[in-house]
Design an enzyme around this catalytic site. Structure first.
Site, short mmCIF file in Angstrom:
data_model
loop_
_atom_site.label_atom_id
_atom_site.label_comp_id
_atom_site.label_asym_id
_atom_site.label_seq_id
_atom_site.Cartn_x
_atom_site.Cartn_y
_atom_site.Cartn_z
N GLN A 183 0.93 -1.13 0.03
CA GLN A 183 -0.03 -0.07 0.02
C GLN A 183 0.89 1.38 -0.04
OE1 GLN A 183 -2.27 0.55 3.61
NE2 GLN A 183 -4.04 0.97 2.50
N THR A 349 1.14 -2.03 7.60
CA THR A 349 1.29 -3.47 7.63
C THR A 349 0.37 -3.99 6.87
OG1 THR A 349 -0.07 -3.16 9.49
CG2 THR A 349 2.08 -3.92 9.94
N HIS A 350 -0.19 -3.49 5.57
CA HIS A 350 -0.99 -3.67 4.61
C HIS A 350 -0.46 -4.40 3.52
CE1 HIS A 350 -3.56 -0.48 6.86
NE2 HIS A 350 -3.61 -1.70 7.63
N ASN A 351 0.06 -5.62 3.80
CA ASN A 351 0.63 -6.36 2.60
C ASN A 351 -0.26 -7.34 2.18
OD1 ASN A 351 3.59 -6.28 3.11
ND2 ASN A 351 2.93 -6.15 5.00
#
Ligand code: SF4
Length: 423
Positions: A183, A349-351
């Site tokens: 992101q 942390t938006h993998n």
């Protein structure tokens, strides 16, 4: 506050959202000073601000499983940590208490699953291998294995277990590790005369606009695809990590202290969270050099942002700057996302990706029910299922996918174990 209930548009919700059958169970959290300023500025510019959906309970609440939640006290602790007030909804706080009372439920804490064990055919899981805190290895037999760890860890387990063909970026074949995306974020720091009280917040307390997300606007002249949301979050006020200082502030000493004292209570930030498009050269695989504590190859991430990501992020940042200026600040700092990608400063942390869902086993790891194409008694659930990273945080969609897969397992798979989709 939902923006579209059964086709009826609500003026204070997100007018761009899809049709939902009912409103959220609780009203929005109380607005912070920054949220109110953001809301006013965005409306003046003709945008459509709305309270960001939050898993923080704005009122005392008993969920459908009978678990009681307390009312959030806005202590601002839970953006990165647990809630001692039982006001933050997560599987641990809303479902686990019910499971713990069931006779047929047990769990192990402090353990690492390191493999899914396959039978001799390689097409059926027999269970999992795990290690406890003392490093002892156990095999847990299972008829059905559901991988529901963090996105990367699911992919790591698939690769270590030999489930699905690993992705090869050179030949563009294989699937496990393919479609990785991140992101892209940026921020505009805002310094105001008004009192902000940054320490009074909640993990997901914010006001957002969706006017520049997805297809909500005309991309014609812009030269990129996708978009994202712009928001002002008041998540807490950790003094070291969450302070903002005007440009040219000294980085240490008396000048830095003076600027901190002057600005901590008078600053906030408008942030952008944009989509990232999966590319052939962004992927996950097993590291050829580094091993984890069990001697297994670590997971390797190969990634950089691409031209579309930067163009889209610059556009979003310019819109965020417009909102920040409409808040009538004494000064702002525009913090664009600049190349190259670095893993060191925290971004999100938006993998996503690595075990994408799809309808073709040549380009996806799991079918539409999140069932492995290769080992049908293994299901994989998480943001790893996303083929692309959209302009939203993944959690809501991950929750929906979990319900979707659970329903398919209960109503279809358990009645007739085997592939749920034929190709
Ligand atoms: S801000 Fe977060 S940690 Fe504090 S009470 Fe509310 S939900 Fe709990």
């Amino acid at each position: 506050m939902a923006g579209n209930v059964a086709g009826e548009r609500r003026p204070d919700g997100n007018p761009f959202e899809g049709n939902r059958s009912r409103d959220y169970p609780l009203p929005p959290l109380e607005r912070s000073a920054g949220s109110l300023m953001f809301d006013k500025a965005a409306r003046e510019l003709g945008y459509h601000p709305f309270p960001g959906p939050a898993a923080n309970a704005s009122r005392p609440y008993k969920n459908p499983l009978g678990v009681q939640m307390g009312q959030c006290t806005y202590c601002g602790y839970c953006e990165w940590f647990g809630c001692g007030n039982n006001s933050k909804a997560s599987p641990q706080s809303t479902i686990l208490p019910v499971l713990l009372k069931k006779d047929n439920f047990s769990y192990r804490t402090g353990c690492d699953v390191t493999r899914v064990v396959l039978d001799g055919s390689g097409t059926k899981a027999k269970g999992v291998l795990y290690r406890d805190l003392e490093g002892r290895e156990f095999e847990q037999p299972a008829e059905l294995v559901i991988l529901c760890a963090f996105a990367h860890h699911n992919v790591h387990l698939l690769l270590l277990s030999g489930i699905g063909k690993p992705y090869d970026p050179v030949s563009n074949t294989g699937v496990v590790g393919r479609n990785y995306a991140y992101q892209i974020t940026s921020a505009v720091e805002v310094f105001v005369d008004e009192l902000m009280n940054p320490y009074m917040g909640a993990g997901a307390l914010g006001q957002a606009v969706d006017d520049f997300n997805g297809d909500n606007f005309d991309h014609g002249p812009e030269g990129f695809i996708g978009g994202g949301y712009i928001a002002l979050w008041t998540t807490g006020g950790r003094p070291i990590l969450q302070h903002h200082l005007p440009q040219d502030t000294p980085t240490w000493g008396a000048g830095w202290k003076k600027a901190m004292a002057e600005n901590y209570l008078h600053s906030t930030a408008v942030s952008t969270h944009g989509n990232v498009v999966s590319h052939r050269n962004a992927y996950l695989d097993l590291d050829p050099t580094y091993k984890d504590i069990y001697g297994n190859p670590m997971l390797r991430l190969t990634f950089d942002f691409h031209a579309n990501d930067y163009r889209m992020s610059d556009y979003l940042t310019s819109k965020a700057e417009g909102i920040a200026r409409a808040m009538k600040p004494r000064s702002i700092n525009v913090k664009k996302r600049k190349p190259p990608y670095s893993i060191i400063p925290y971004q999100t942390t938006h993998n996503t990706g690595g075990a994408a869902m799809g309808d073709d086993p040549r380009t996806s790891v799991v079918n539409r029910y999140l069932q492995s194409w290769d080992v049908p008694n293994v299901f994989v659930v998480g943001a790893c299922n996303f083929p692309q990273n959209p302009g939203y945080n993944p959690t809501g969609t991950v929750g929906a996918l979990a319900y979707w897969a659970a329903d398919a397992i209960r109503t279809r798979y358990l009645k007739r174990p085997g592939p749920l989709v034929q190709v």
